[in-house]
Motif scaffolding. Structure first.
Motif, short mmCIF file in Angstrom:
data_model
loop_
_atom_site.label_atom_id
_atom_site.label_comp_id
_atom_site.label_asym_id
_atom_site.label_seq_id
_atom_site.Cartn_x
_atom_site.Cartn_y
_atom_site.Cartn_z
N THR A 1 -3.37 6.45 -2.80
CA THR A 1 -3.89 5.02 -2.63
C THR A 1 -3.82 4.83 -1.14
O THR A 1 -4.86 4.13 -0.31
CB THR A 1 -3.20 4.04 -3.35
OG1 THR A 1 -3.51 4.20 -4.79
CG2 THR A 1 -3.73 2.46 -3.23
N TYR A 2 -2.63 5.21 -0.51
CA TYR A 2 -2.53 4.80 1.07
C TYR A 2 -3.77 5.62 1.96
O TYR A 2 -4.10 4.93 2.59
CB TYR A 2 -1.28 5.17 1.31
CG TYR A 2 -0.68 4.40 2.73
CD1 TYR A 2 -0.36 3.10 2.86
CD2 TYR A 2 -0.65 5.26 3.79
CE1 TYR A 2 -0.23 2.88 4.00
CE2 TYR A 2 -0.30 4.97 5.13
CZ TYR A 2 -0.09 3.42 5.16
OH TYR A 2 0.21 2.89 6.30
N ALA B 1 2.13 1.87 -3.40
CA ALA B 1 1.03 2.26 -4.41
C ALA B 1 0.77 3.93 -4.61
O ALA B 1 0.06 4.36 -5.48
CB ALA B 1 -0.42 1.52 -4.02
N ALA C 1 0.90 -1.29 -0.03
CA ALA C 1 0.03 0.15 -0.02
C ALA C 1 0.81 1.27 -0.10
O ALA C 1 0.47 2.24 -0.74
CB ALA C 1 -0.81 0.08 1.16
N LEU D 1 -8.56 -4.06 -1.29
CA LEU D 1 -9.53 -2.90 -1.78
C LEU D 1 -10.88 -3.52 -2.38
O LEU D 1 -11.97 -2.77 -1.97
CB LEU D 1 -8.86 -2.21 -2.89
CG LEU D 1 -7.48 -1.52 -2.51
CD1 LEU D 1 -6.72 -0.83 -3.85
CD2 LEU D 1 -7.95 -0.11 -1.66
N LEU E 1 -3.06 -6.33 -1.88
CA LEU E 1 -3.62 -5.01 -1.87
C LEU E 1 -4.91 -5.02 -2.67
O LEU E 1 -5.88 -4.50 -2.22
CB LEU E 1 -2.79 -3.91 -2.31
CG LEU E 1 -3.20 -2.47 -2.68
CD1 LEU E 1 -3.64 -2.03 -1.14
CD2 LEU E 1 -1.96 -1.56 -3.09
N ASN F 1 -6.56 6.78 0.69
CA ASN F 1 -8.03 6.18 0.41
C ASN F 1 -8.20 4.94 1.08
O ASN F 1 -9.25 4.47 1.81
CB ASN F 1 -8.03 6.12 -0.97
CG ASN F 1 -8.34 7.42 -1.64
OD1 ASN F 1 -8.76 8.47 -1.14
ND2 ASN F 1 -7.81 7.24 -2.95
N LEU F 2 -7.10 4.09 1.35
CA LEU F 2 -7.17 2.65 1.96
C LEU F 2 -7.41 3.09 3.37
O LEU F 2 -8.31 2.12 4.03
CB LEU F 2 -5.89 1.99 1.66
CG LEU F 2 -5.75 0.81 2.37
CD1 LEU F 2 -6.52 -0.16 1.41
CD2 LEU F 2 -4.31 0.06 2.06
#
Length: 237
Positions: free
Chosen positions: A177-178, A173, A170, A211, A207, A180-181
């Motif tokens: 992305t981190y 990415a 993550a 998601l 990942l 949002n995760l």
């Protein structure tokens, strides 16, 4: 999405990613009495073949109506009606924390080549256990410069902001992305038991699978009425 077993990678070495006790969120109908929420949540997981070890203080709340909540610790509760839980605040705080964590990670691993997540080494081991034994897979994973840098950072006594090596994929990415995760993971935790049966959790540590699970779980939560209850339980989710 179904329950999937994950091979444990736990050894005496502390920085290998593992799946252990996590947070399972159980959805219960609005007419469930507050006094019965904890027992009902545990029974719901048992009916799905999952063990548990009690409720957890997971949700933020600002309400003074503690009689409608499952315990309460310094603004946290193990559960209650959605309308009394600060789910938006949980997501906002998680995203803000992840933003700072990612920026720190970028500094710690600056100019180091990308690393492979542990599952890629585990896949190689499973493909040929004799030619690529598990100890070698573990050693190869841990020897990667980014993992070494994160491990060294985490080893500092009293480290105020450790960087979990299990988040490697993550982190790599990217910032968006981190963050949002973290937003997606703030409420549903590691597994979600919908009100009308079933069990949602990630199929693997990849990942993409995380998601996939979080997208489905948050979609389900968004459809629940304000009076529905959520209860957080410690479970091997």
């Amino acid at each position: 999405m179904h329950v999937s077993s994950t091979t444990s990678t736990s050894t005496s070495r502390p920085h290998l990613p593992t799946r252990s006790m996590g947070i399972a969120v159980v959805c219960l109908p609005a007419d469930t009495p507050a006094a019965a929420l904890a027992a009902k949540a545990t029974a719901t997981l048992a009916a799905r073949g999952l063990s548990s070890s009690g409720v957890l203080p997971h949700f933020h709340t600002h309400t003074r109506r503690t009689g409608k909540l499952v315990d309460r610790w310094n603004g946290l509760t193990a559960g209650g009606p959605i309308k009394l839980l600060d789910l938006d605040g949980m997501r906002t705080r998680a995203a803000a924390g992840a933003a700072a964590e990612w920026l720190l990670w970028q500094q710690v691993v600056a100019r180091l080549r990308p690393a492979q997540p542990f599952w890629s080494f585990l896949d190689r081991h499973r493909a040929d256990e004799h030619r690529y034994p598990l100890p070698r897979a573990q050693a190869d994973y841990l020897a990667q410069p980014q993992i070494l840098a994160m491990t060294a950072h985490n080893a500092i006594p009293g480290q105020p902001c450790p960087l979990p090596t299990r988040h490697l994929e993550a982190f790599q990415a990217g910032y968006g992305t981190y963050v949002n995760l973290a937003w997606l993971a703030a409420v549903p935790g590691d597994g979600l038991a919908p009100e009308h049966g079933g069990w949602l959790t990630a199929r693997s540590q990849r990942l993409f699978d995380a998601l996939d699970y979080l997208g489905i779980a948050n979609g389900h939560l968004a459809q629940l009425p304000p009076g529905a209850h959520l209860v957080a339980v410690a479970s091997p989710a």
